[in-house]
Design a protein around this motif. Structure first.
Motif, mmCIF file in Angstrom:
data_model
loop_
_atom_site.group_PDB
_atom_site.id
_atom_site.type_symbol
_atom_site.label_atom_id
_atom_site.label_comp_id
_atom_site.label_asym_id
_atom_site.label_seq_id
_atom_site.Cartn_x
_atom_site.Cartn_y
_atom_site.Cartn_z
ATOM 1 N N VAL A 70 -72.732 -110.153 101.628
ATOM 2 C CA VAL A 70 -71.396 -109.707 101.223
ATOM 3 C C VAL A 70 -71.252 -109.821 99.706
ATOM 4 O O VAL A 70 -71.594 -110.851 99.119
ATOM 5 C CB VAL A 70 -70.306 -110.539 101.917
ATOM 6 N N SER A 71 -70.761 -108.756 99.088
ATOM 7 C CA SER A 71 -70.516 -108.724 97.642
ATOM 8 C C SER A 71 -69.048 -108.398 97.408
ATOM 9 O O SER A 71 -68.543 -107.402 97.937
ATOM 10 C CB SER A 71 -71.394 -107.671 96.962
ATOM 11 N N MET A 72 -68.364 -109.232 96.621
ATOM 12 C CA MET A 72 -66.948 -109.026 96.317
ATOM 13 C C MET A 72 -66.773 -108.925 94.805
ATOM 14 O O MET A 72 -67.268 -109.762 94.060
ATOM 15 C CB MET A 72 -66.105 -110.180 96.868
ATOM 16 N N TRP A 80 -59.580 -107.137 95.529
ATOM 17 C CA TRP A 80 -60.993 -107.356 95.840
ATOM 18 C C TRP A 80 -61.616 -106.101 96.456
ATOM 19 O O TRP A 80 -61.098 -105.580 97.442
ATOM 20 C CB TRP A 80 -61.157 -108.503 96.834
ATOM 21 N N LEU A 81 -62.699 -105.628 95.869
ATOM 22 C CA LEU A 81 -63.537 -104.603 96.465
ATOM 23 C C LEU A 81 -64.687 -105.331 97.139
ATOM 24 O O LEU A 81 -65.275 -106.233 96.542
ATOM 25 C CB LEU A 81 -64.060 -103.638 95.397
ATOM 26 N N LEU A 82 -65.007 -104.959 98.353
ATOM 27 C CA LEU A 82 -65.981 -105.743 99.121
ATOM 28 C C LEU A 82 -66.965 -104.840 99.839
ATOM 29 O O LEU A 82 -66.582 -103.834 100.428
ATOM 30 C CB LEU A 82 -65.250 -106.634 100.129
ATOM 31 N N ARG A 83 -68.224 -105.223 99.788
ATOM 32 C CA ARG A 83 -69.278 -104.505 100.505
ATOM 33 C C ARG A 83 -70.029 -105.479 101.404
ATOM 34 O O ARG A 83 -70.386 -106.579 100.980
ATOM 35 C CB ARG A 83 -70.249 -103.856 99.528
ATOM 36 N N ALA A 84 -70.254 -105.091 102.645
ATOM 37 C CA ALA A 84 -71.016 -105.905 103.603
ATOM 38 C C ALA A 84 -72.167 -105.065 104.129
ATOM 39 O O ALA A 84 -71.959 -103.981 104.669
ATOM 40 C CB ALA A 84 -70.116 -106.358 104.751
ATOM 41 N N LYS A 85 -73.364 -105.581 103.966
ATOM 42 C CA LYS A 85 -74.557 -104.860 104.400
ATOM 43 C C LYS A 85 -75.399 -105.786 105.257
ATOM 44 O O LYS A 85 -75.800 -106.868 104.821
ATOM 45 C CB LYS A 85 -75.362 -104.385 103.186
ATOM 46 N N GLY A 86 -75.651 -105.377 106.510
ATOM 47 C CA GLY A 86 -76.423 -106.233 107.398
ATOM 48 C C GLY A 86 -76.591 -105.612 108.762
ATOM 49 O O GLY A 86 -76.709 -104.388 108.901
ATOM 50 N N VAL A 100 -71.042 -101.171 104.764
ATOM 51 C CA VAL A 100 -69.616 -100.822 104.699
ATOM 52 C C VAL A 100 -69.023 -101.351 103.398
ATOM 53 O O VAL A 100 -69.320 -102.478 102.980
ATOM 54 C CB VAL A 100 -68.841 -101.413 105.901
ATOM 55 N N ALA A 101 -68.184 -100.535 102.748
ATOM 56 C CA ALA A 101 -67.513 -100.965 101.524
ATOM 57 C C ALA A 101 -66.013 -100.701 101.648
ATOM 58 O O ALA A 101 -65.603 -99.578 101.940
ATOM 59 C CB ALA A 101 -68.083 -100.235 100.314
ATOM 60 N N TRP A 102 -65.234 -101.750 101.426
ATOM 61 C CA TRP A 102 -63.783 -101.627 101.432
ATOM 62 C C TRP A 102 -63.324 -101.408 100.005
ATOM 63 O O TRP A 102 -63.542 -102.246 99.124
ATOM 64 C CB TRP A 102 -63.141 -102.886 102.008
ATOM 65 N N ARG A 103 -62.684 -100.266 99.763
ATOM 66 C CA ARG A 103 -62.137 -99.942 98.454
ATOM 67 C C ARG A 103 -60.689 -100.430 98.378
ATOM 68 O O ARG A 103 -60.248 -101.197 99.220
ATOM 69 C CB ARG A 103 -62.202 -98.424 98.230
ATOM 70 N N ARG A 104 -59.934 -99.970 97.399
ATOM 71 C CA ARG A 104 -58.541 -100.408 97.292
ATOM 72 C C ARG A 104 -57.704 -99.863 98.446
ATOM 73 O O ARG A 104 -56.887 -100.582 99.022
ATOM 74 C CB ARG A 104 -57.949 -99.953 95.960
ATOM 75 N N PRO A 228 -69.600 -102.225 89.478
ATOM 76 C CA PRO A 228 -68.870 -101.434 90.478
ATOM 77 C C PRO A 228 -69.788 -100.709 91.453
ATOM 78 O O PRO A 228 -69.447 -100.560 92.636
ATOM 79 C CB PRO A 228 -68.066 -100.448 89.626
ATOM 80 N N ALA A 229 -70.949 -100.273 90.994
ATOM 81 C CA ALA A 229 -71.874 -99.550 91.875
ATOM 82 C C ALA A 229 -72.390 -100.437 93.002
ATOM 83 O O ALA A 229 -72.738 -99.942 94.080
ATOM 84 C CB ALA A 229 -73.046 -98.999 91.066
ATOM 85 N N GLN A 230 -72.429 -101.736 92.769
ATOM 86 C CA GLN A 230 -72.960 -102.648 93.781
ATOM 87 C C GLN A 230 -71.997 -102.903 94.935
ATOM 88 O O GLN A 230 -72.386 -103.508 95.936
ATOM 89 C CB GLN A 230 -73.361 -103.978 93.128
ATOM 90 N N VAL A 231 -70.762 -102.483 94.783
ATOM 91 C CA VAL A 231 -69.808 -102.622 95.892
ATOM 92 C C VAL A 231 -69.421 -101.246 96.448
ATOM 93 O O VAL A 231 -68.354 -101.065 97.026
ATOM 94 C CB VAL A 231 -68.555 -103.422 95.464
#
Length: 283
Positions: A70-72, A80-86, A100-104, A228-231
């Motif tokens: 998870v990257s926030m 918080w912008l959050l990406r979860a990869k797994g 999956v990436a949650w934007r604003r 920003p690209a990482q999320v």
């Protein structure tokens, strides 16, 4: 003659029992720990961790299992912008990979079955992989006020310190006023960042715990350790992109130009080329 009884001033309204309990949680060592934990999240500009989620006892059969990196990253507005990869699986079905990436206001995710990256408004997002990944996005961390659900708890107590994956942790348990629902958080003694959370249900028919374990936890309070690209979800080379279109916007990517539009475009290109040559550029 009967004398009128003296009028007594109205007594101040007495808080309900629940209100007294909530007020009592806003003091003491347990509340001080909660404030320090919330401050650690508020000060962070980026946060990364590996999340492992699962259920125990009755909750094991009612929930899925996931493991995700998870990257926030906090954006310019503080969201918080959050990406979860797994990978993980729901109560039924096979193991699935997710990204999956949650934007604003939207969420984007890979649909491997359709071979495309989908972006939708959060309330409109659908898909098995997206639903599975959601367990890695812990609401108390991404909330505008971190751990606000604990602040409003009716009981808040410290337990003995424990070690989680080699990290010494302060342990905080919050209750909703009944013995059937509790939440236990484990915060690193040195950094006050989360290492584990257990949502405990002790019902007559359903009993068990929903667990999220946090490992490799790293926070940056100065310059963020992420870009920003990482999320964002990367679009694989052989996948399509199905992006969210705001109201009023139209997707013209597949529309053919009219003759007038094509003539205007050709004219603009010729004018740009003539200007370039006039400045000494090569053709």
């Amino acid at each position: 003659a009967l004398e009128a009884a003296p009028v007594k001033p109205d007594a101040p309204a007495q808080p309900e029992a629940g209100e007294k309990a909530v007020e009592s949680t806003k003091q003491g060592p347990a509340y001080e720990l909660l404030q320090a934990a919330a401050e650690a999240i508020r000060n962070a500009k980026s946060l990364t961790y590996t999340a492992k989620t699962y259920g125990t006892e009755s909750m094991e059969s009612m929930s899925g299992r996931t493991t995700a990196d998870v990257s926030m990253l906090r954006d310019e507005s503080g969201v918080w912008l959050l990406r979860a990869k797994g990978s993980g699986k729901a109560r039924t079905g096979d193991e699935q990979q997710f990204d999956v990436a949650w934007r604003r206001e939207t969420v984007e995710f890979i649909d491997h079955k359709e071979k495309k990256v989908v972006e939708r408004r959060m309330r409109e997002a659908r898909g098995g992989a997206y639903q599975i990944a959601s367990a890695s996005r812990v609401a108390d961390l991404v909330a505008a006020n971190p751990y606000s659900t604990l602040v409003s708890a009716q009981t808040l107590e410290l337990e003995d310190r424990q070690s989680v994956d080699g990290t010494d942790c302060d342990v905080l348990i919050a209750g909703a006023g009944t013995k059937k629902s509790k939440t236990r958080w484990y915060f690193g003694v040195e950094d006050h960042l989360p290492r584990k959370v257990e949502k405990i249900i002790e019902g007559d028919k359903i009993a068990g715990t929903m667990v999220v374990e946090f490992s490799n936890v790293k926070a940056a309070s100065g310059e963020p350790a992420l870009t920003p690209a990482q999320v964002r979800v990367e679009v694989p080379s052989d996948y399509m992109s199905d992006r969210y279109q705001p109201p009023g916007a139209q997707d013209h990517s597949d529309r053919k130009l009219t003759g007038e539009e094509k003539t205007k475009m050709d004219q603009q290109m010729n004018e740009a080329m003539a200007e370039h040559l006039a400045k000494g550029g090569s053709g």
